[in-house]
Design a protein around this motif. Structure first.
Motif, mmCIF file in Angstrom:
data_model
loop_
_atom_site.group_PDB
_atom_site.id
_atom_site.type_symbol
_atom_site.label_atom_id
_atom_site.label_comp_id
_atom_site.label_asym_id
_atom_site.label_seq_id
_atom_site.Cartn_x
_atom_site.Cartn_y
_atom_site.Cartn_z
ATOM 1 N N TRP A 1 0.603 11.715 4.210
ATOM 2 C CA TRP A 1 0.398 11.595 2.763
ATOM 3 C C TRP A 1 0.031 12.923 2.123
ATOM 4 C CZ3 TRP A 1 2.743 7.984 0.452
ATOM 5 C CH2 TRP A 1 2.916 6.741 1.062
ATOM 6 N N SER B 1 -8.647 7.497 -0.435
ATOM 7 C CA SER B 1 -9.293 6.249 -0.008
ATOM 8 C C SER B 1 -8.309 5.341 0.715
ATOM 9 C CB SER B 1 -9.884 5.529 -1.217
ATOM 10 O OG SER B 1 -10.874 6.312 -1.849
ATOM 11 N N LEU B 2 -7.128 5.158 0.155
ATOM 12 C CA LEU B 2 -6.135 4.282 0.779
ATOM 13 C C LEU B 2 -5.598 4.878 2.072
ATOM 14 C CD1 LEU B 2 -4.135 3.022 -2.348
ATOM 15 C CD2 LEU B 2 -5.641 1.691 -0.869
ATOM 16 N N ALA B 3 -5.359 6.192 2.088
ATOM 17 C CA ALA B 3 -4.879 6.835 3.315
ATOM 18 C C ALA B 3 -5.942 6.770 4.408
ATOM 19 C CB ALA B 3 -4.492 8.285 3.041
ATOM 20 N N ILE C 1 -5.785 7.996 -3.581
ATOM 21 C CA ILE C 1 -4.875 8.256 -2.463
ATOM 22 C C ILE C 1 -5.653 8.498 -1.179
ATOM 23 C CG2 ILE C 1 -3.210 9.927 -1.536
ATOM 24 C CD1 ILE C 1 -2.233 10.326 -4.427
ATOM 25 N N ILE D 1 0.835 -1.205 0.000
ATOM 26 C CA ILE D 1 0.000 0.000 0.000
ATOM 27 C C ILE D 1 0.869 1.254 0.000
ATOM 28 C CG2 ILE D 1 -1.649 1.353 1.357
ATOM 29 C CD1 ILE D 1 -3.013 -1.169 2.173
ATOM 30 N N MET E 1 1.221 6.799 -6.876
ATOM 31 C CA MET E 1 0.098 7.643 -7.287
ATOM 32 C C MET E 1 0.334 9.104 -6.906
ATOM 33 S SD MET E 1 -3.351 5.354 -6.784
ATOM 34 C CE MET E 1 -3.043 4.918 -5.074
ATOM 35 N N ALA E 2 0.994 9.328 -5.776
ATOM 36 C CA ALA E 2 1.307 10.695 -5.366
ATOM 37 C C ALA E 2 2.247 11.352 -6.372
ATOM 38 C CB ALA E 2 1.935 10.700 -3.975
ATOM 39 N N ILE F 1 0.457 4.105 -2.913
ATOM 40 C CA ILE F 1 0.134 5.509 -2.650
ATOM 41 C C ILE F 1 1.272 6.414 -3.101
ATOM 42 C CG2 ILE F 1 -0.483 7.217 -0.913
ATOM 43 C CD1 ILE F 1 -1.667 5.058 0.784
ATOM 44 N N LYS F 2 2.489 6.004 -2.840
ATOM 45 C CA LYS F 2 3.636 6.833 -3.203
ATOM 46 C C LYS F 2 3.694 7.042 -4.713
ATOM 47 C CE LYS F 2 7.941 8.199 -4.015
ATOM 48 N NZ LYS F 2 8.611 8.331 -5.317
#
Length: 300
Positions: free
Chosen positions: A111, A274-276, A272, A54, A61-62, A58-59
């Motif tokens: 994030w 949603s996952l965070a 992002i 995860i 996608m960021a 996220i990273k």
């Protein structure tokens, strides 16, 4: 063996019986005592997330948002690179101040800073190239040298570059300085390979995926140093995310899929968030599972 030091990971330990309750309570009291005493080595719990799938999702996608959001603000909204840089720089300083004031890893705060660092890192590279006329080769060398200098200074001061021990403000400042430079370096190197060298966005995505896979293989098969593997992969995810963003957002005549910077930025930002949010809820549940037994059986 049950953890016995302040800040240890208690998630794998299931307290049962009076002995277990006393053990959790002793750890809690020890953490409070150390926090009051202000001992540098245990001043905070680790401020960054565990390196999991995860985390990498996220990273990456960021980094994509950093590329597309910078283009959206400066070009689509016609703010220009200078105004966009000032606005996003101010937001980054505000978010970073909040992050530095927290005493432990807080997913949402962390994030948000990563996304803003991604945007600002992209803008720094774009300003040097587009406004000042510095070549992508030169900016790549400059950011690479700056990152090396941060790592050397960080190691000389702390004797480690591990992201598993970001437990002091000084270490966290080194950490964020390195992160910012990896984003700027990744932007310049990614643009150099995809645009100036003519590789194209799709082939650039394939190239950086292959390089990251090679790093993973070197770590799991050949057992290269974990810290080295992490930072190499972290640097490579920046051009991977940037190339992905350009591939999705740029028009077909430029080698993209034509989704546009607005929709690309929104889709990745939603993913992002949603996952965070999921990580924040999971952390809250795990914290409650550990903290609750510490108050059971207290004497008035």
């Amino acid at each position: 063996m049950a953890p016995t030091t302040p800040g240890s990971d208690l998630r794998s330990w299931n307290p049962r019986g009076l002995a277990g309750l006393k053990h959790v309570r002793s750890i809690t009291l020890a953490m409070r005592r150390h926090a009051l005493e202000g001992e540098p080595s245990v001043r905070m719990l680790n401020k960054v997330p565990a390196v999991t799938l995860i985390f990498w999702l996220i990273k990456t996608m960021a980094t994509t948002v950093g590329e597309t959001a910078a283009d959206f603000l400066s070009t689509t909204l016609h703010l220009g690179l200078i105004v966009t840089s000032y606005v996003m720089g101010a937001l980054l300083l505000l978010a970073l101040a909040v992050q530095l004031m927290t005493r432990r890893y807080w997913p949402m705060a962390y994030w948000v800073v990563v996304v803003l660092v991604s945007v600002v890192g992209t803008l720094i590279s774009d300003n040097l190239v587009d406004n000042l006329g510095v070549s992508l080769i030169v900016t790549s060398v400059i950011f690479g040298a700056g990152l090396a200098a941060v790592f050397v200074t960080w190691y000389a001061s702390e004797r480690t570059l591990s992201v598993h021990t970001i437990v002091t403000t000084r270490r966290e400042i080194f950490y964020w300085a390195a992160i910012l430079l990896t984003f700027s370096l990744g932007t310049s190197a990614g643009d150099l390979i995809a645009e100036k060298l003519g590789l194209g966005y799709a082939y650039s995505v394939v190239l950086f995926l292959a390089l990251i896979a090679a790093v993973a293989g070197a770590y799991y098969v050949f057992k290269i140093n974990a810290v080295l593997a992490f930072w190499i992969a972290y640097i490579l995810t920046r051009p991977l995310g940037a190339s992905t963003g350009d591939l999705l957002s740029q028009p077909a005549k430029l080698g993209g899929l034509g989704l546009g910077t607005t929709w690309t930025s929104l889709l990745f930002l939603l993913a992002i968030v949603s996952l965070a949010g999921y990580l924040a809820l999971r952390q809250r549940r795990e914290t409650a599972d550990v903290a609750l037994p510490a108050t059971v059986g207290e004497r008035p």
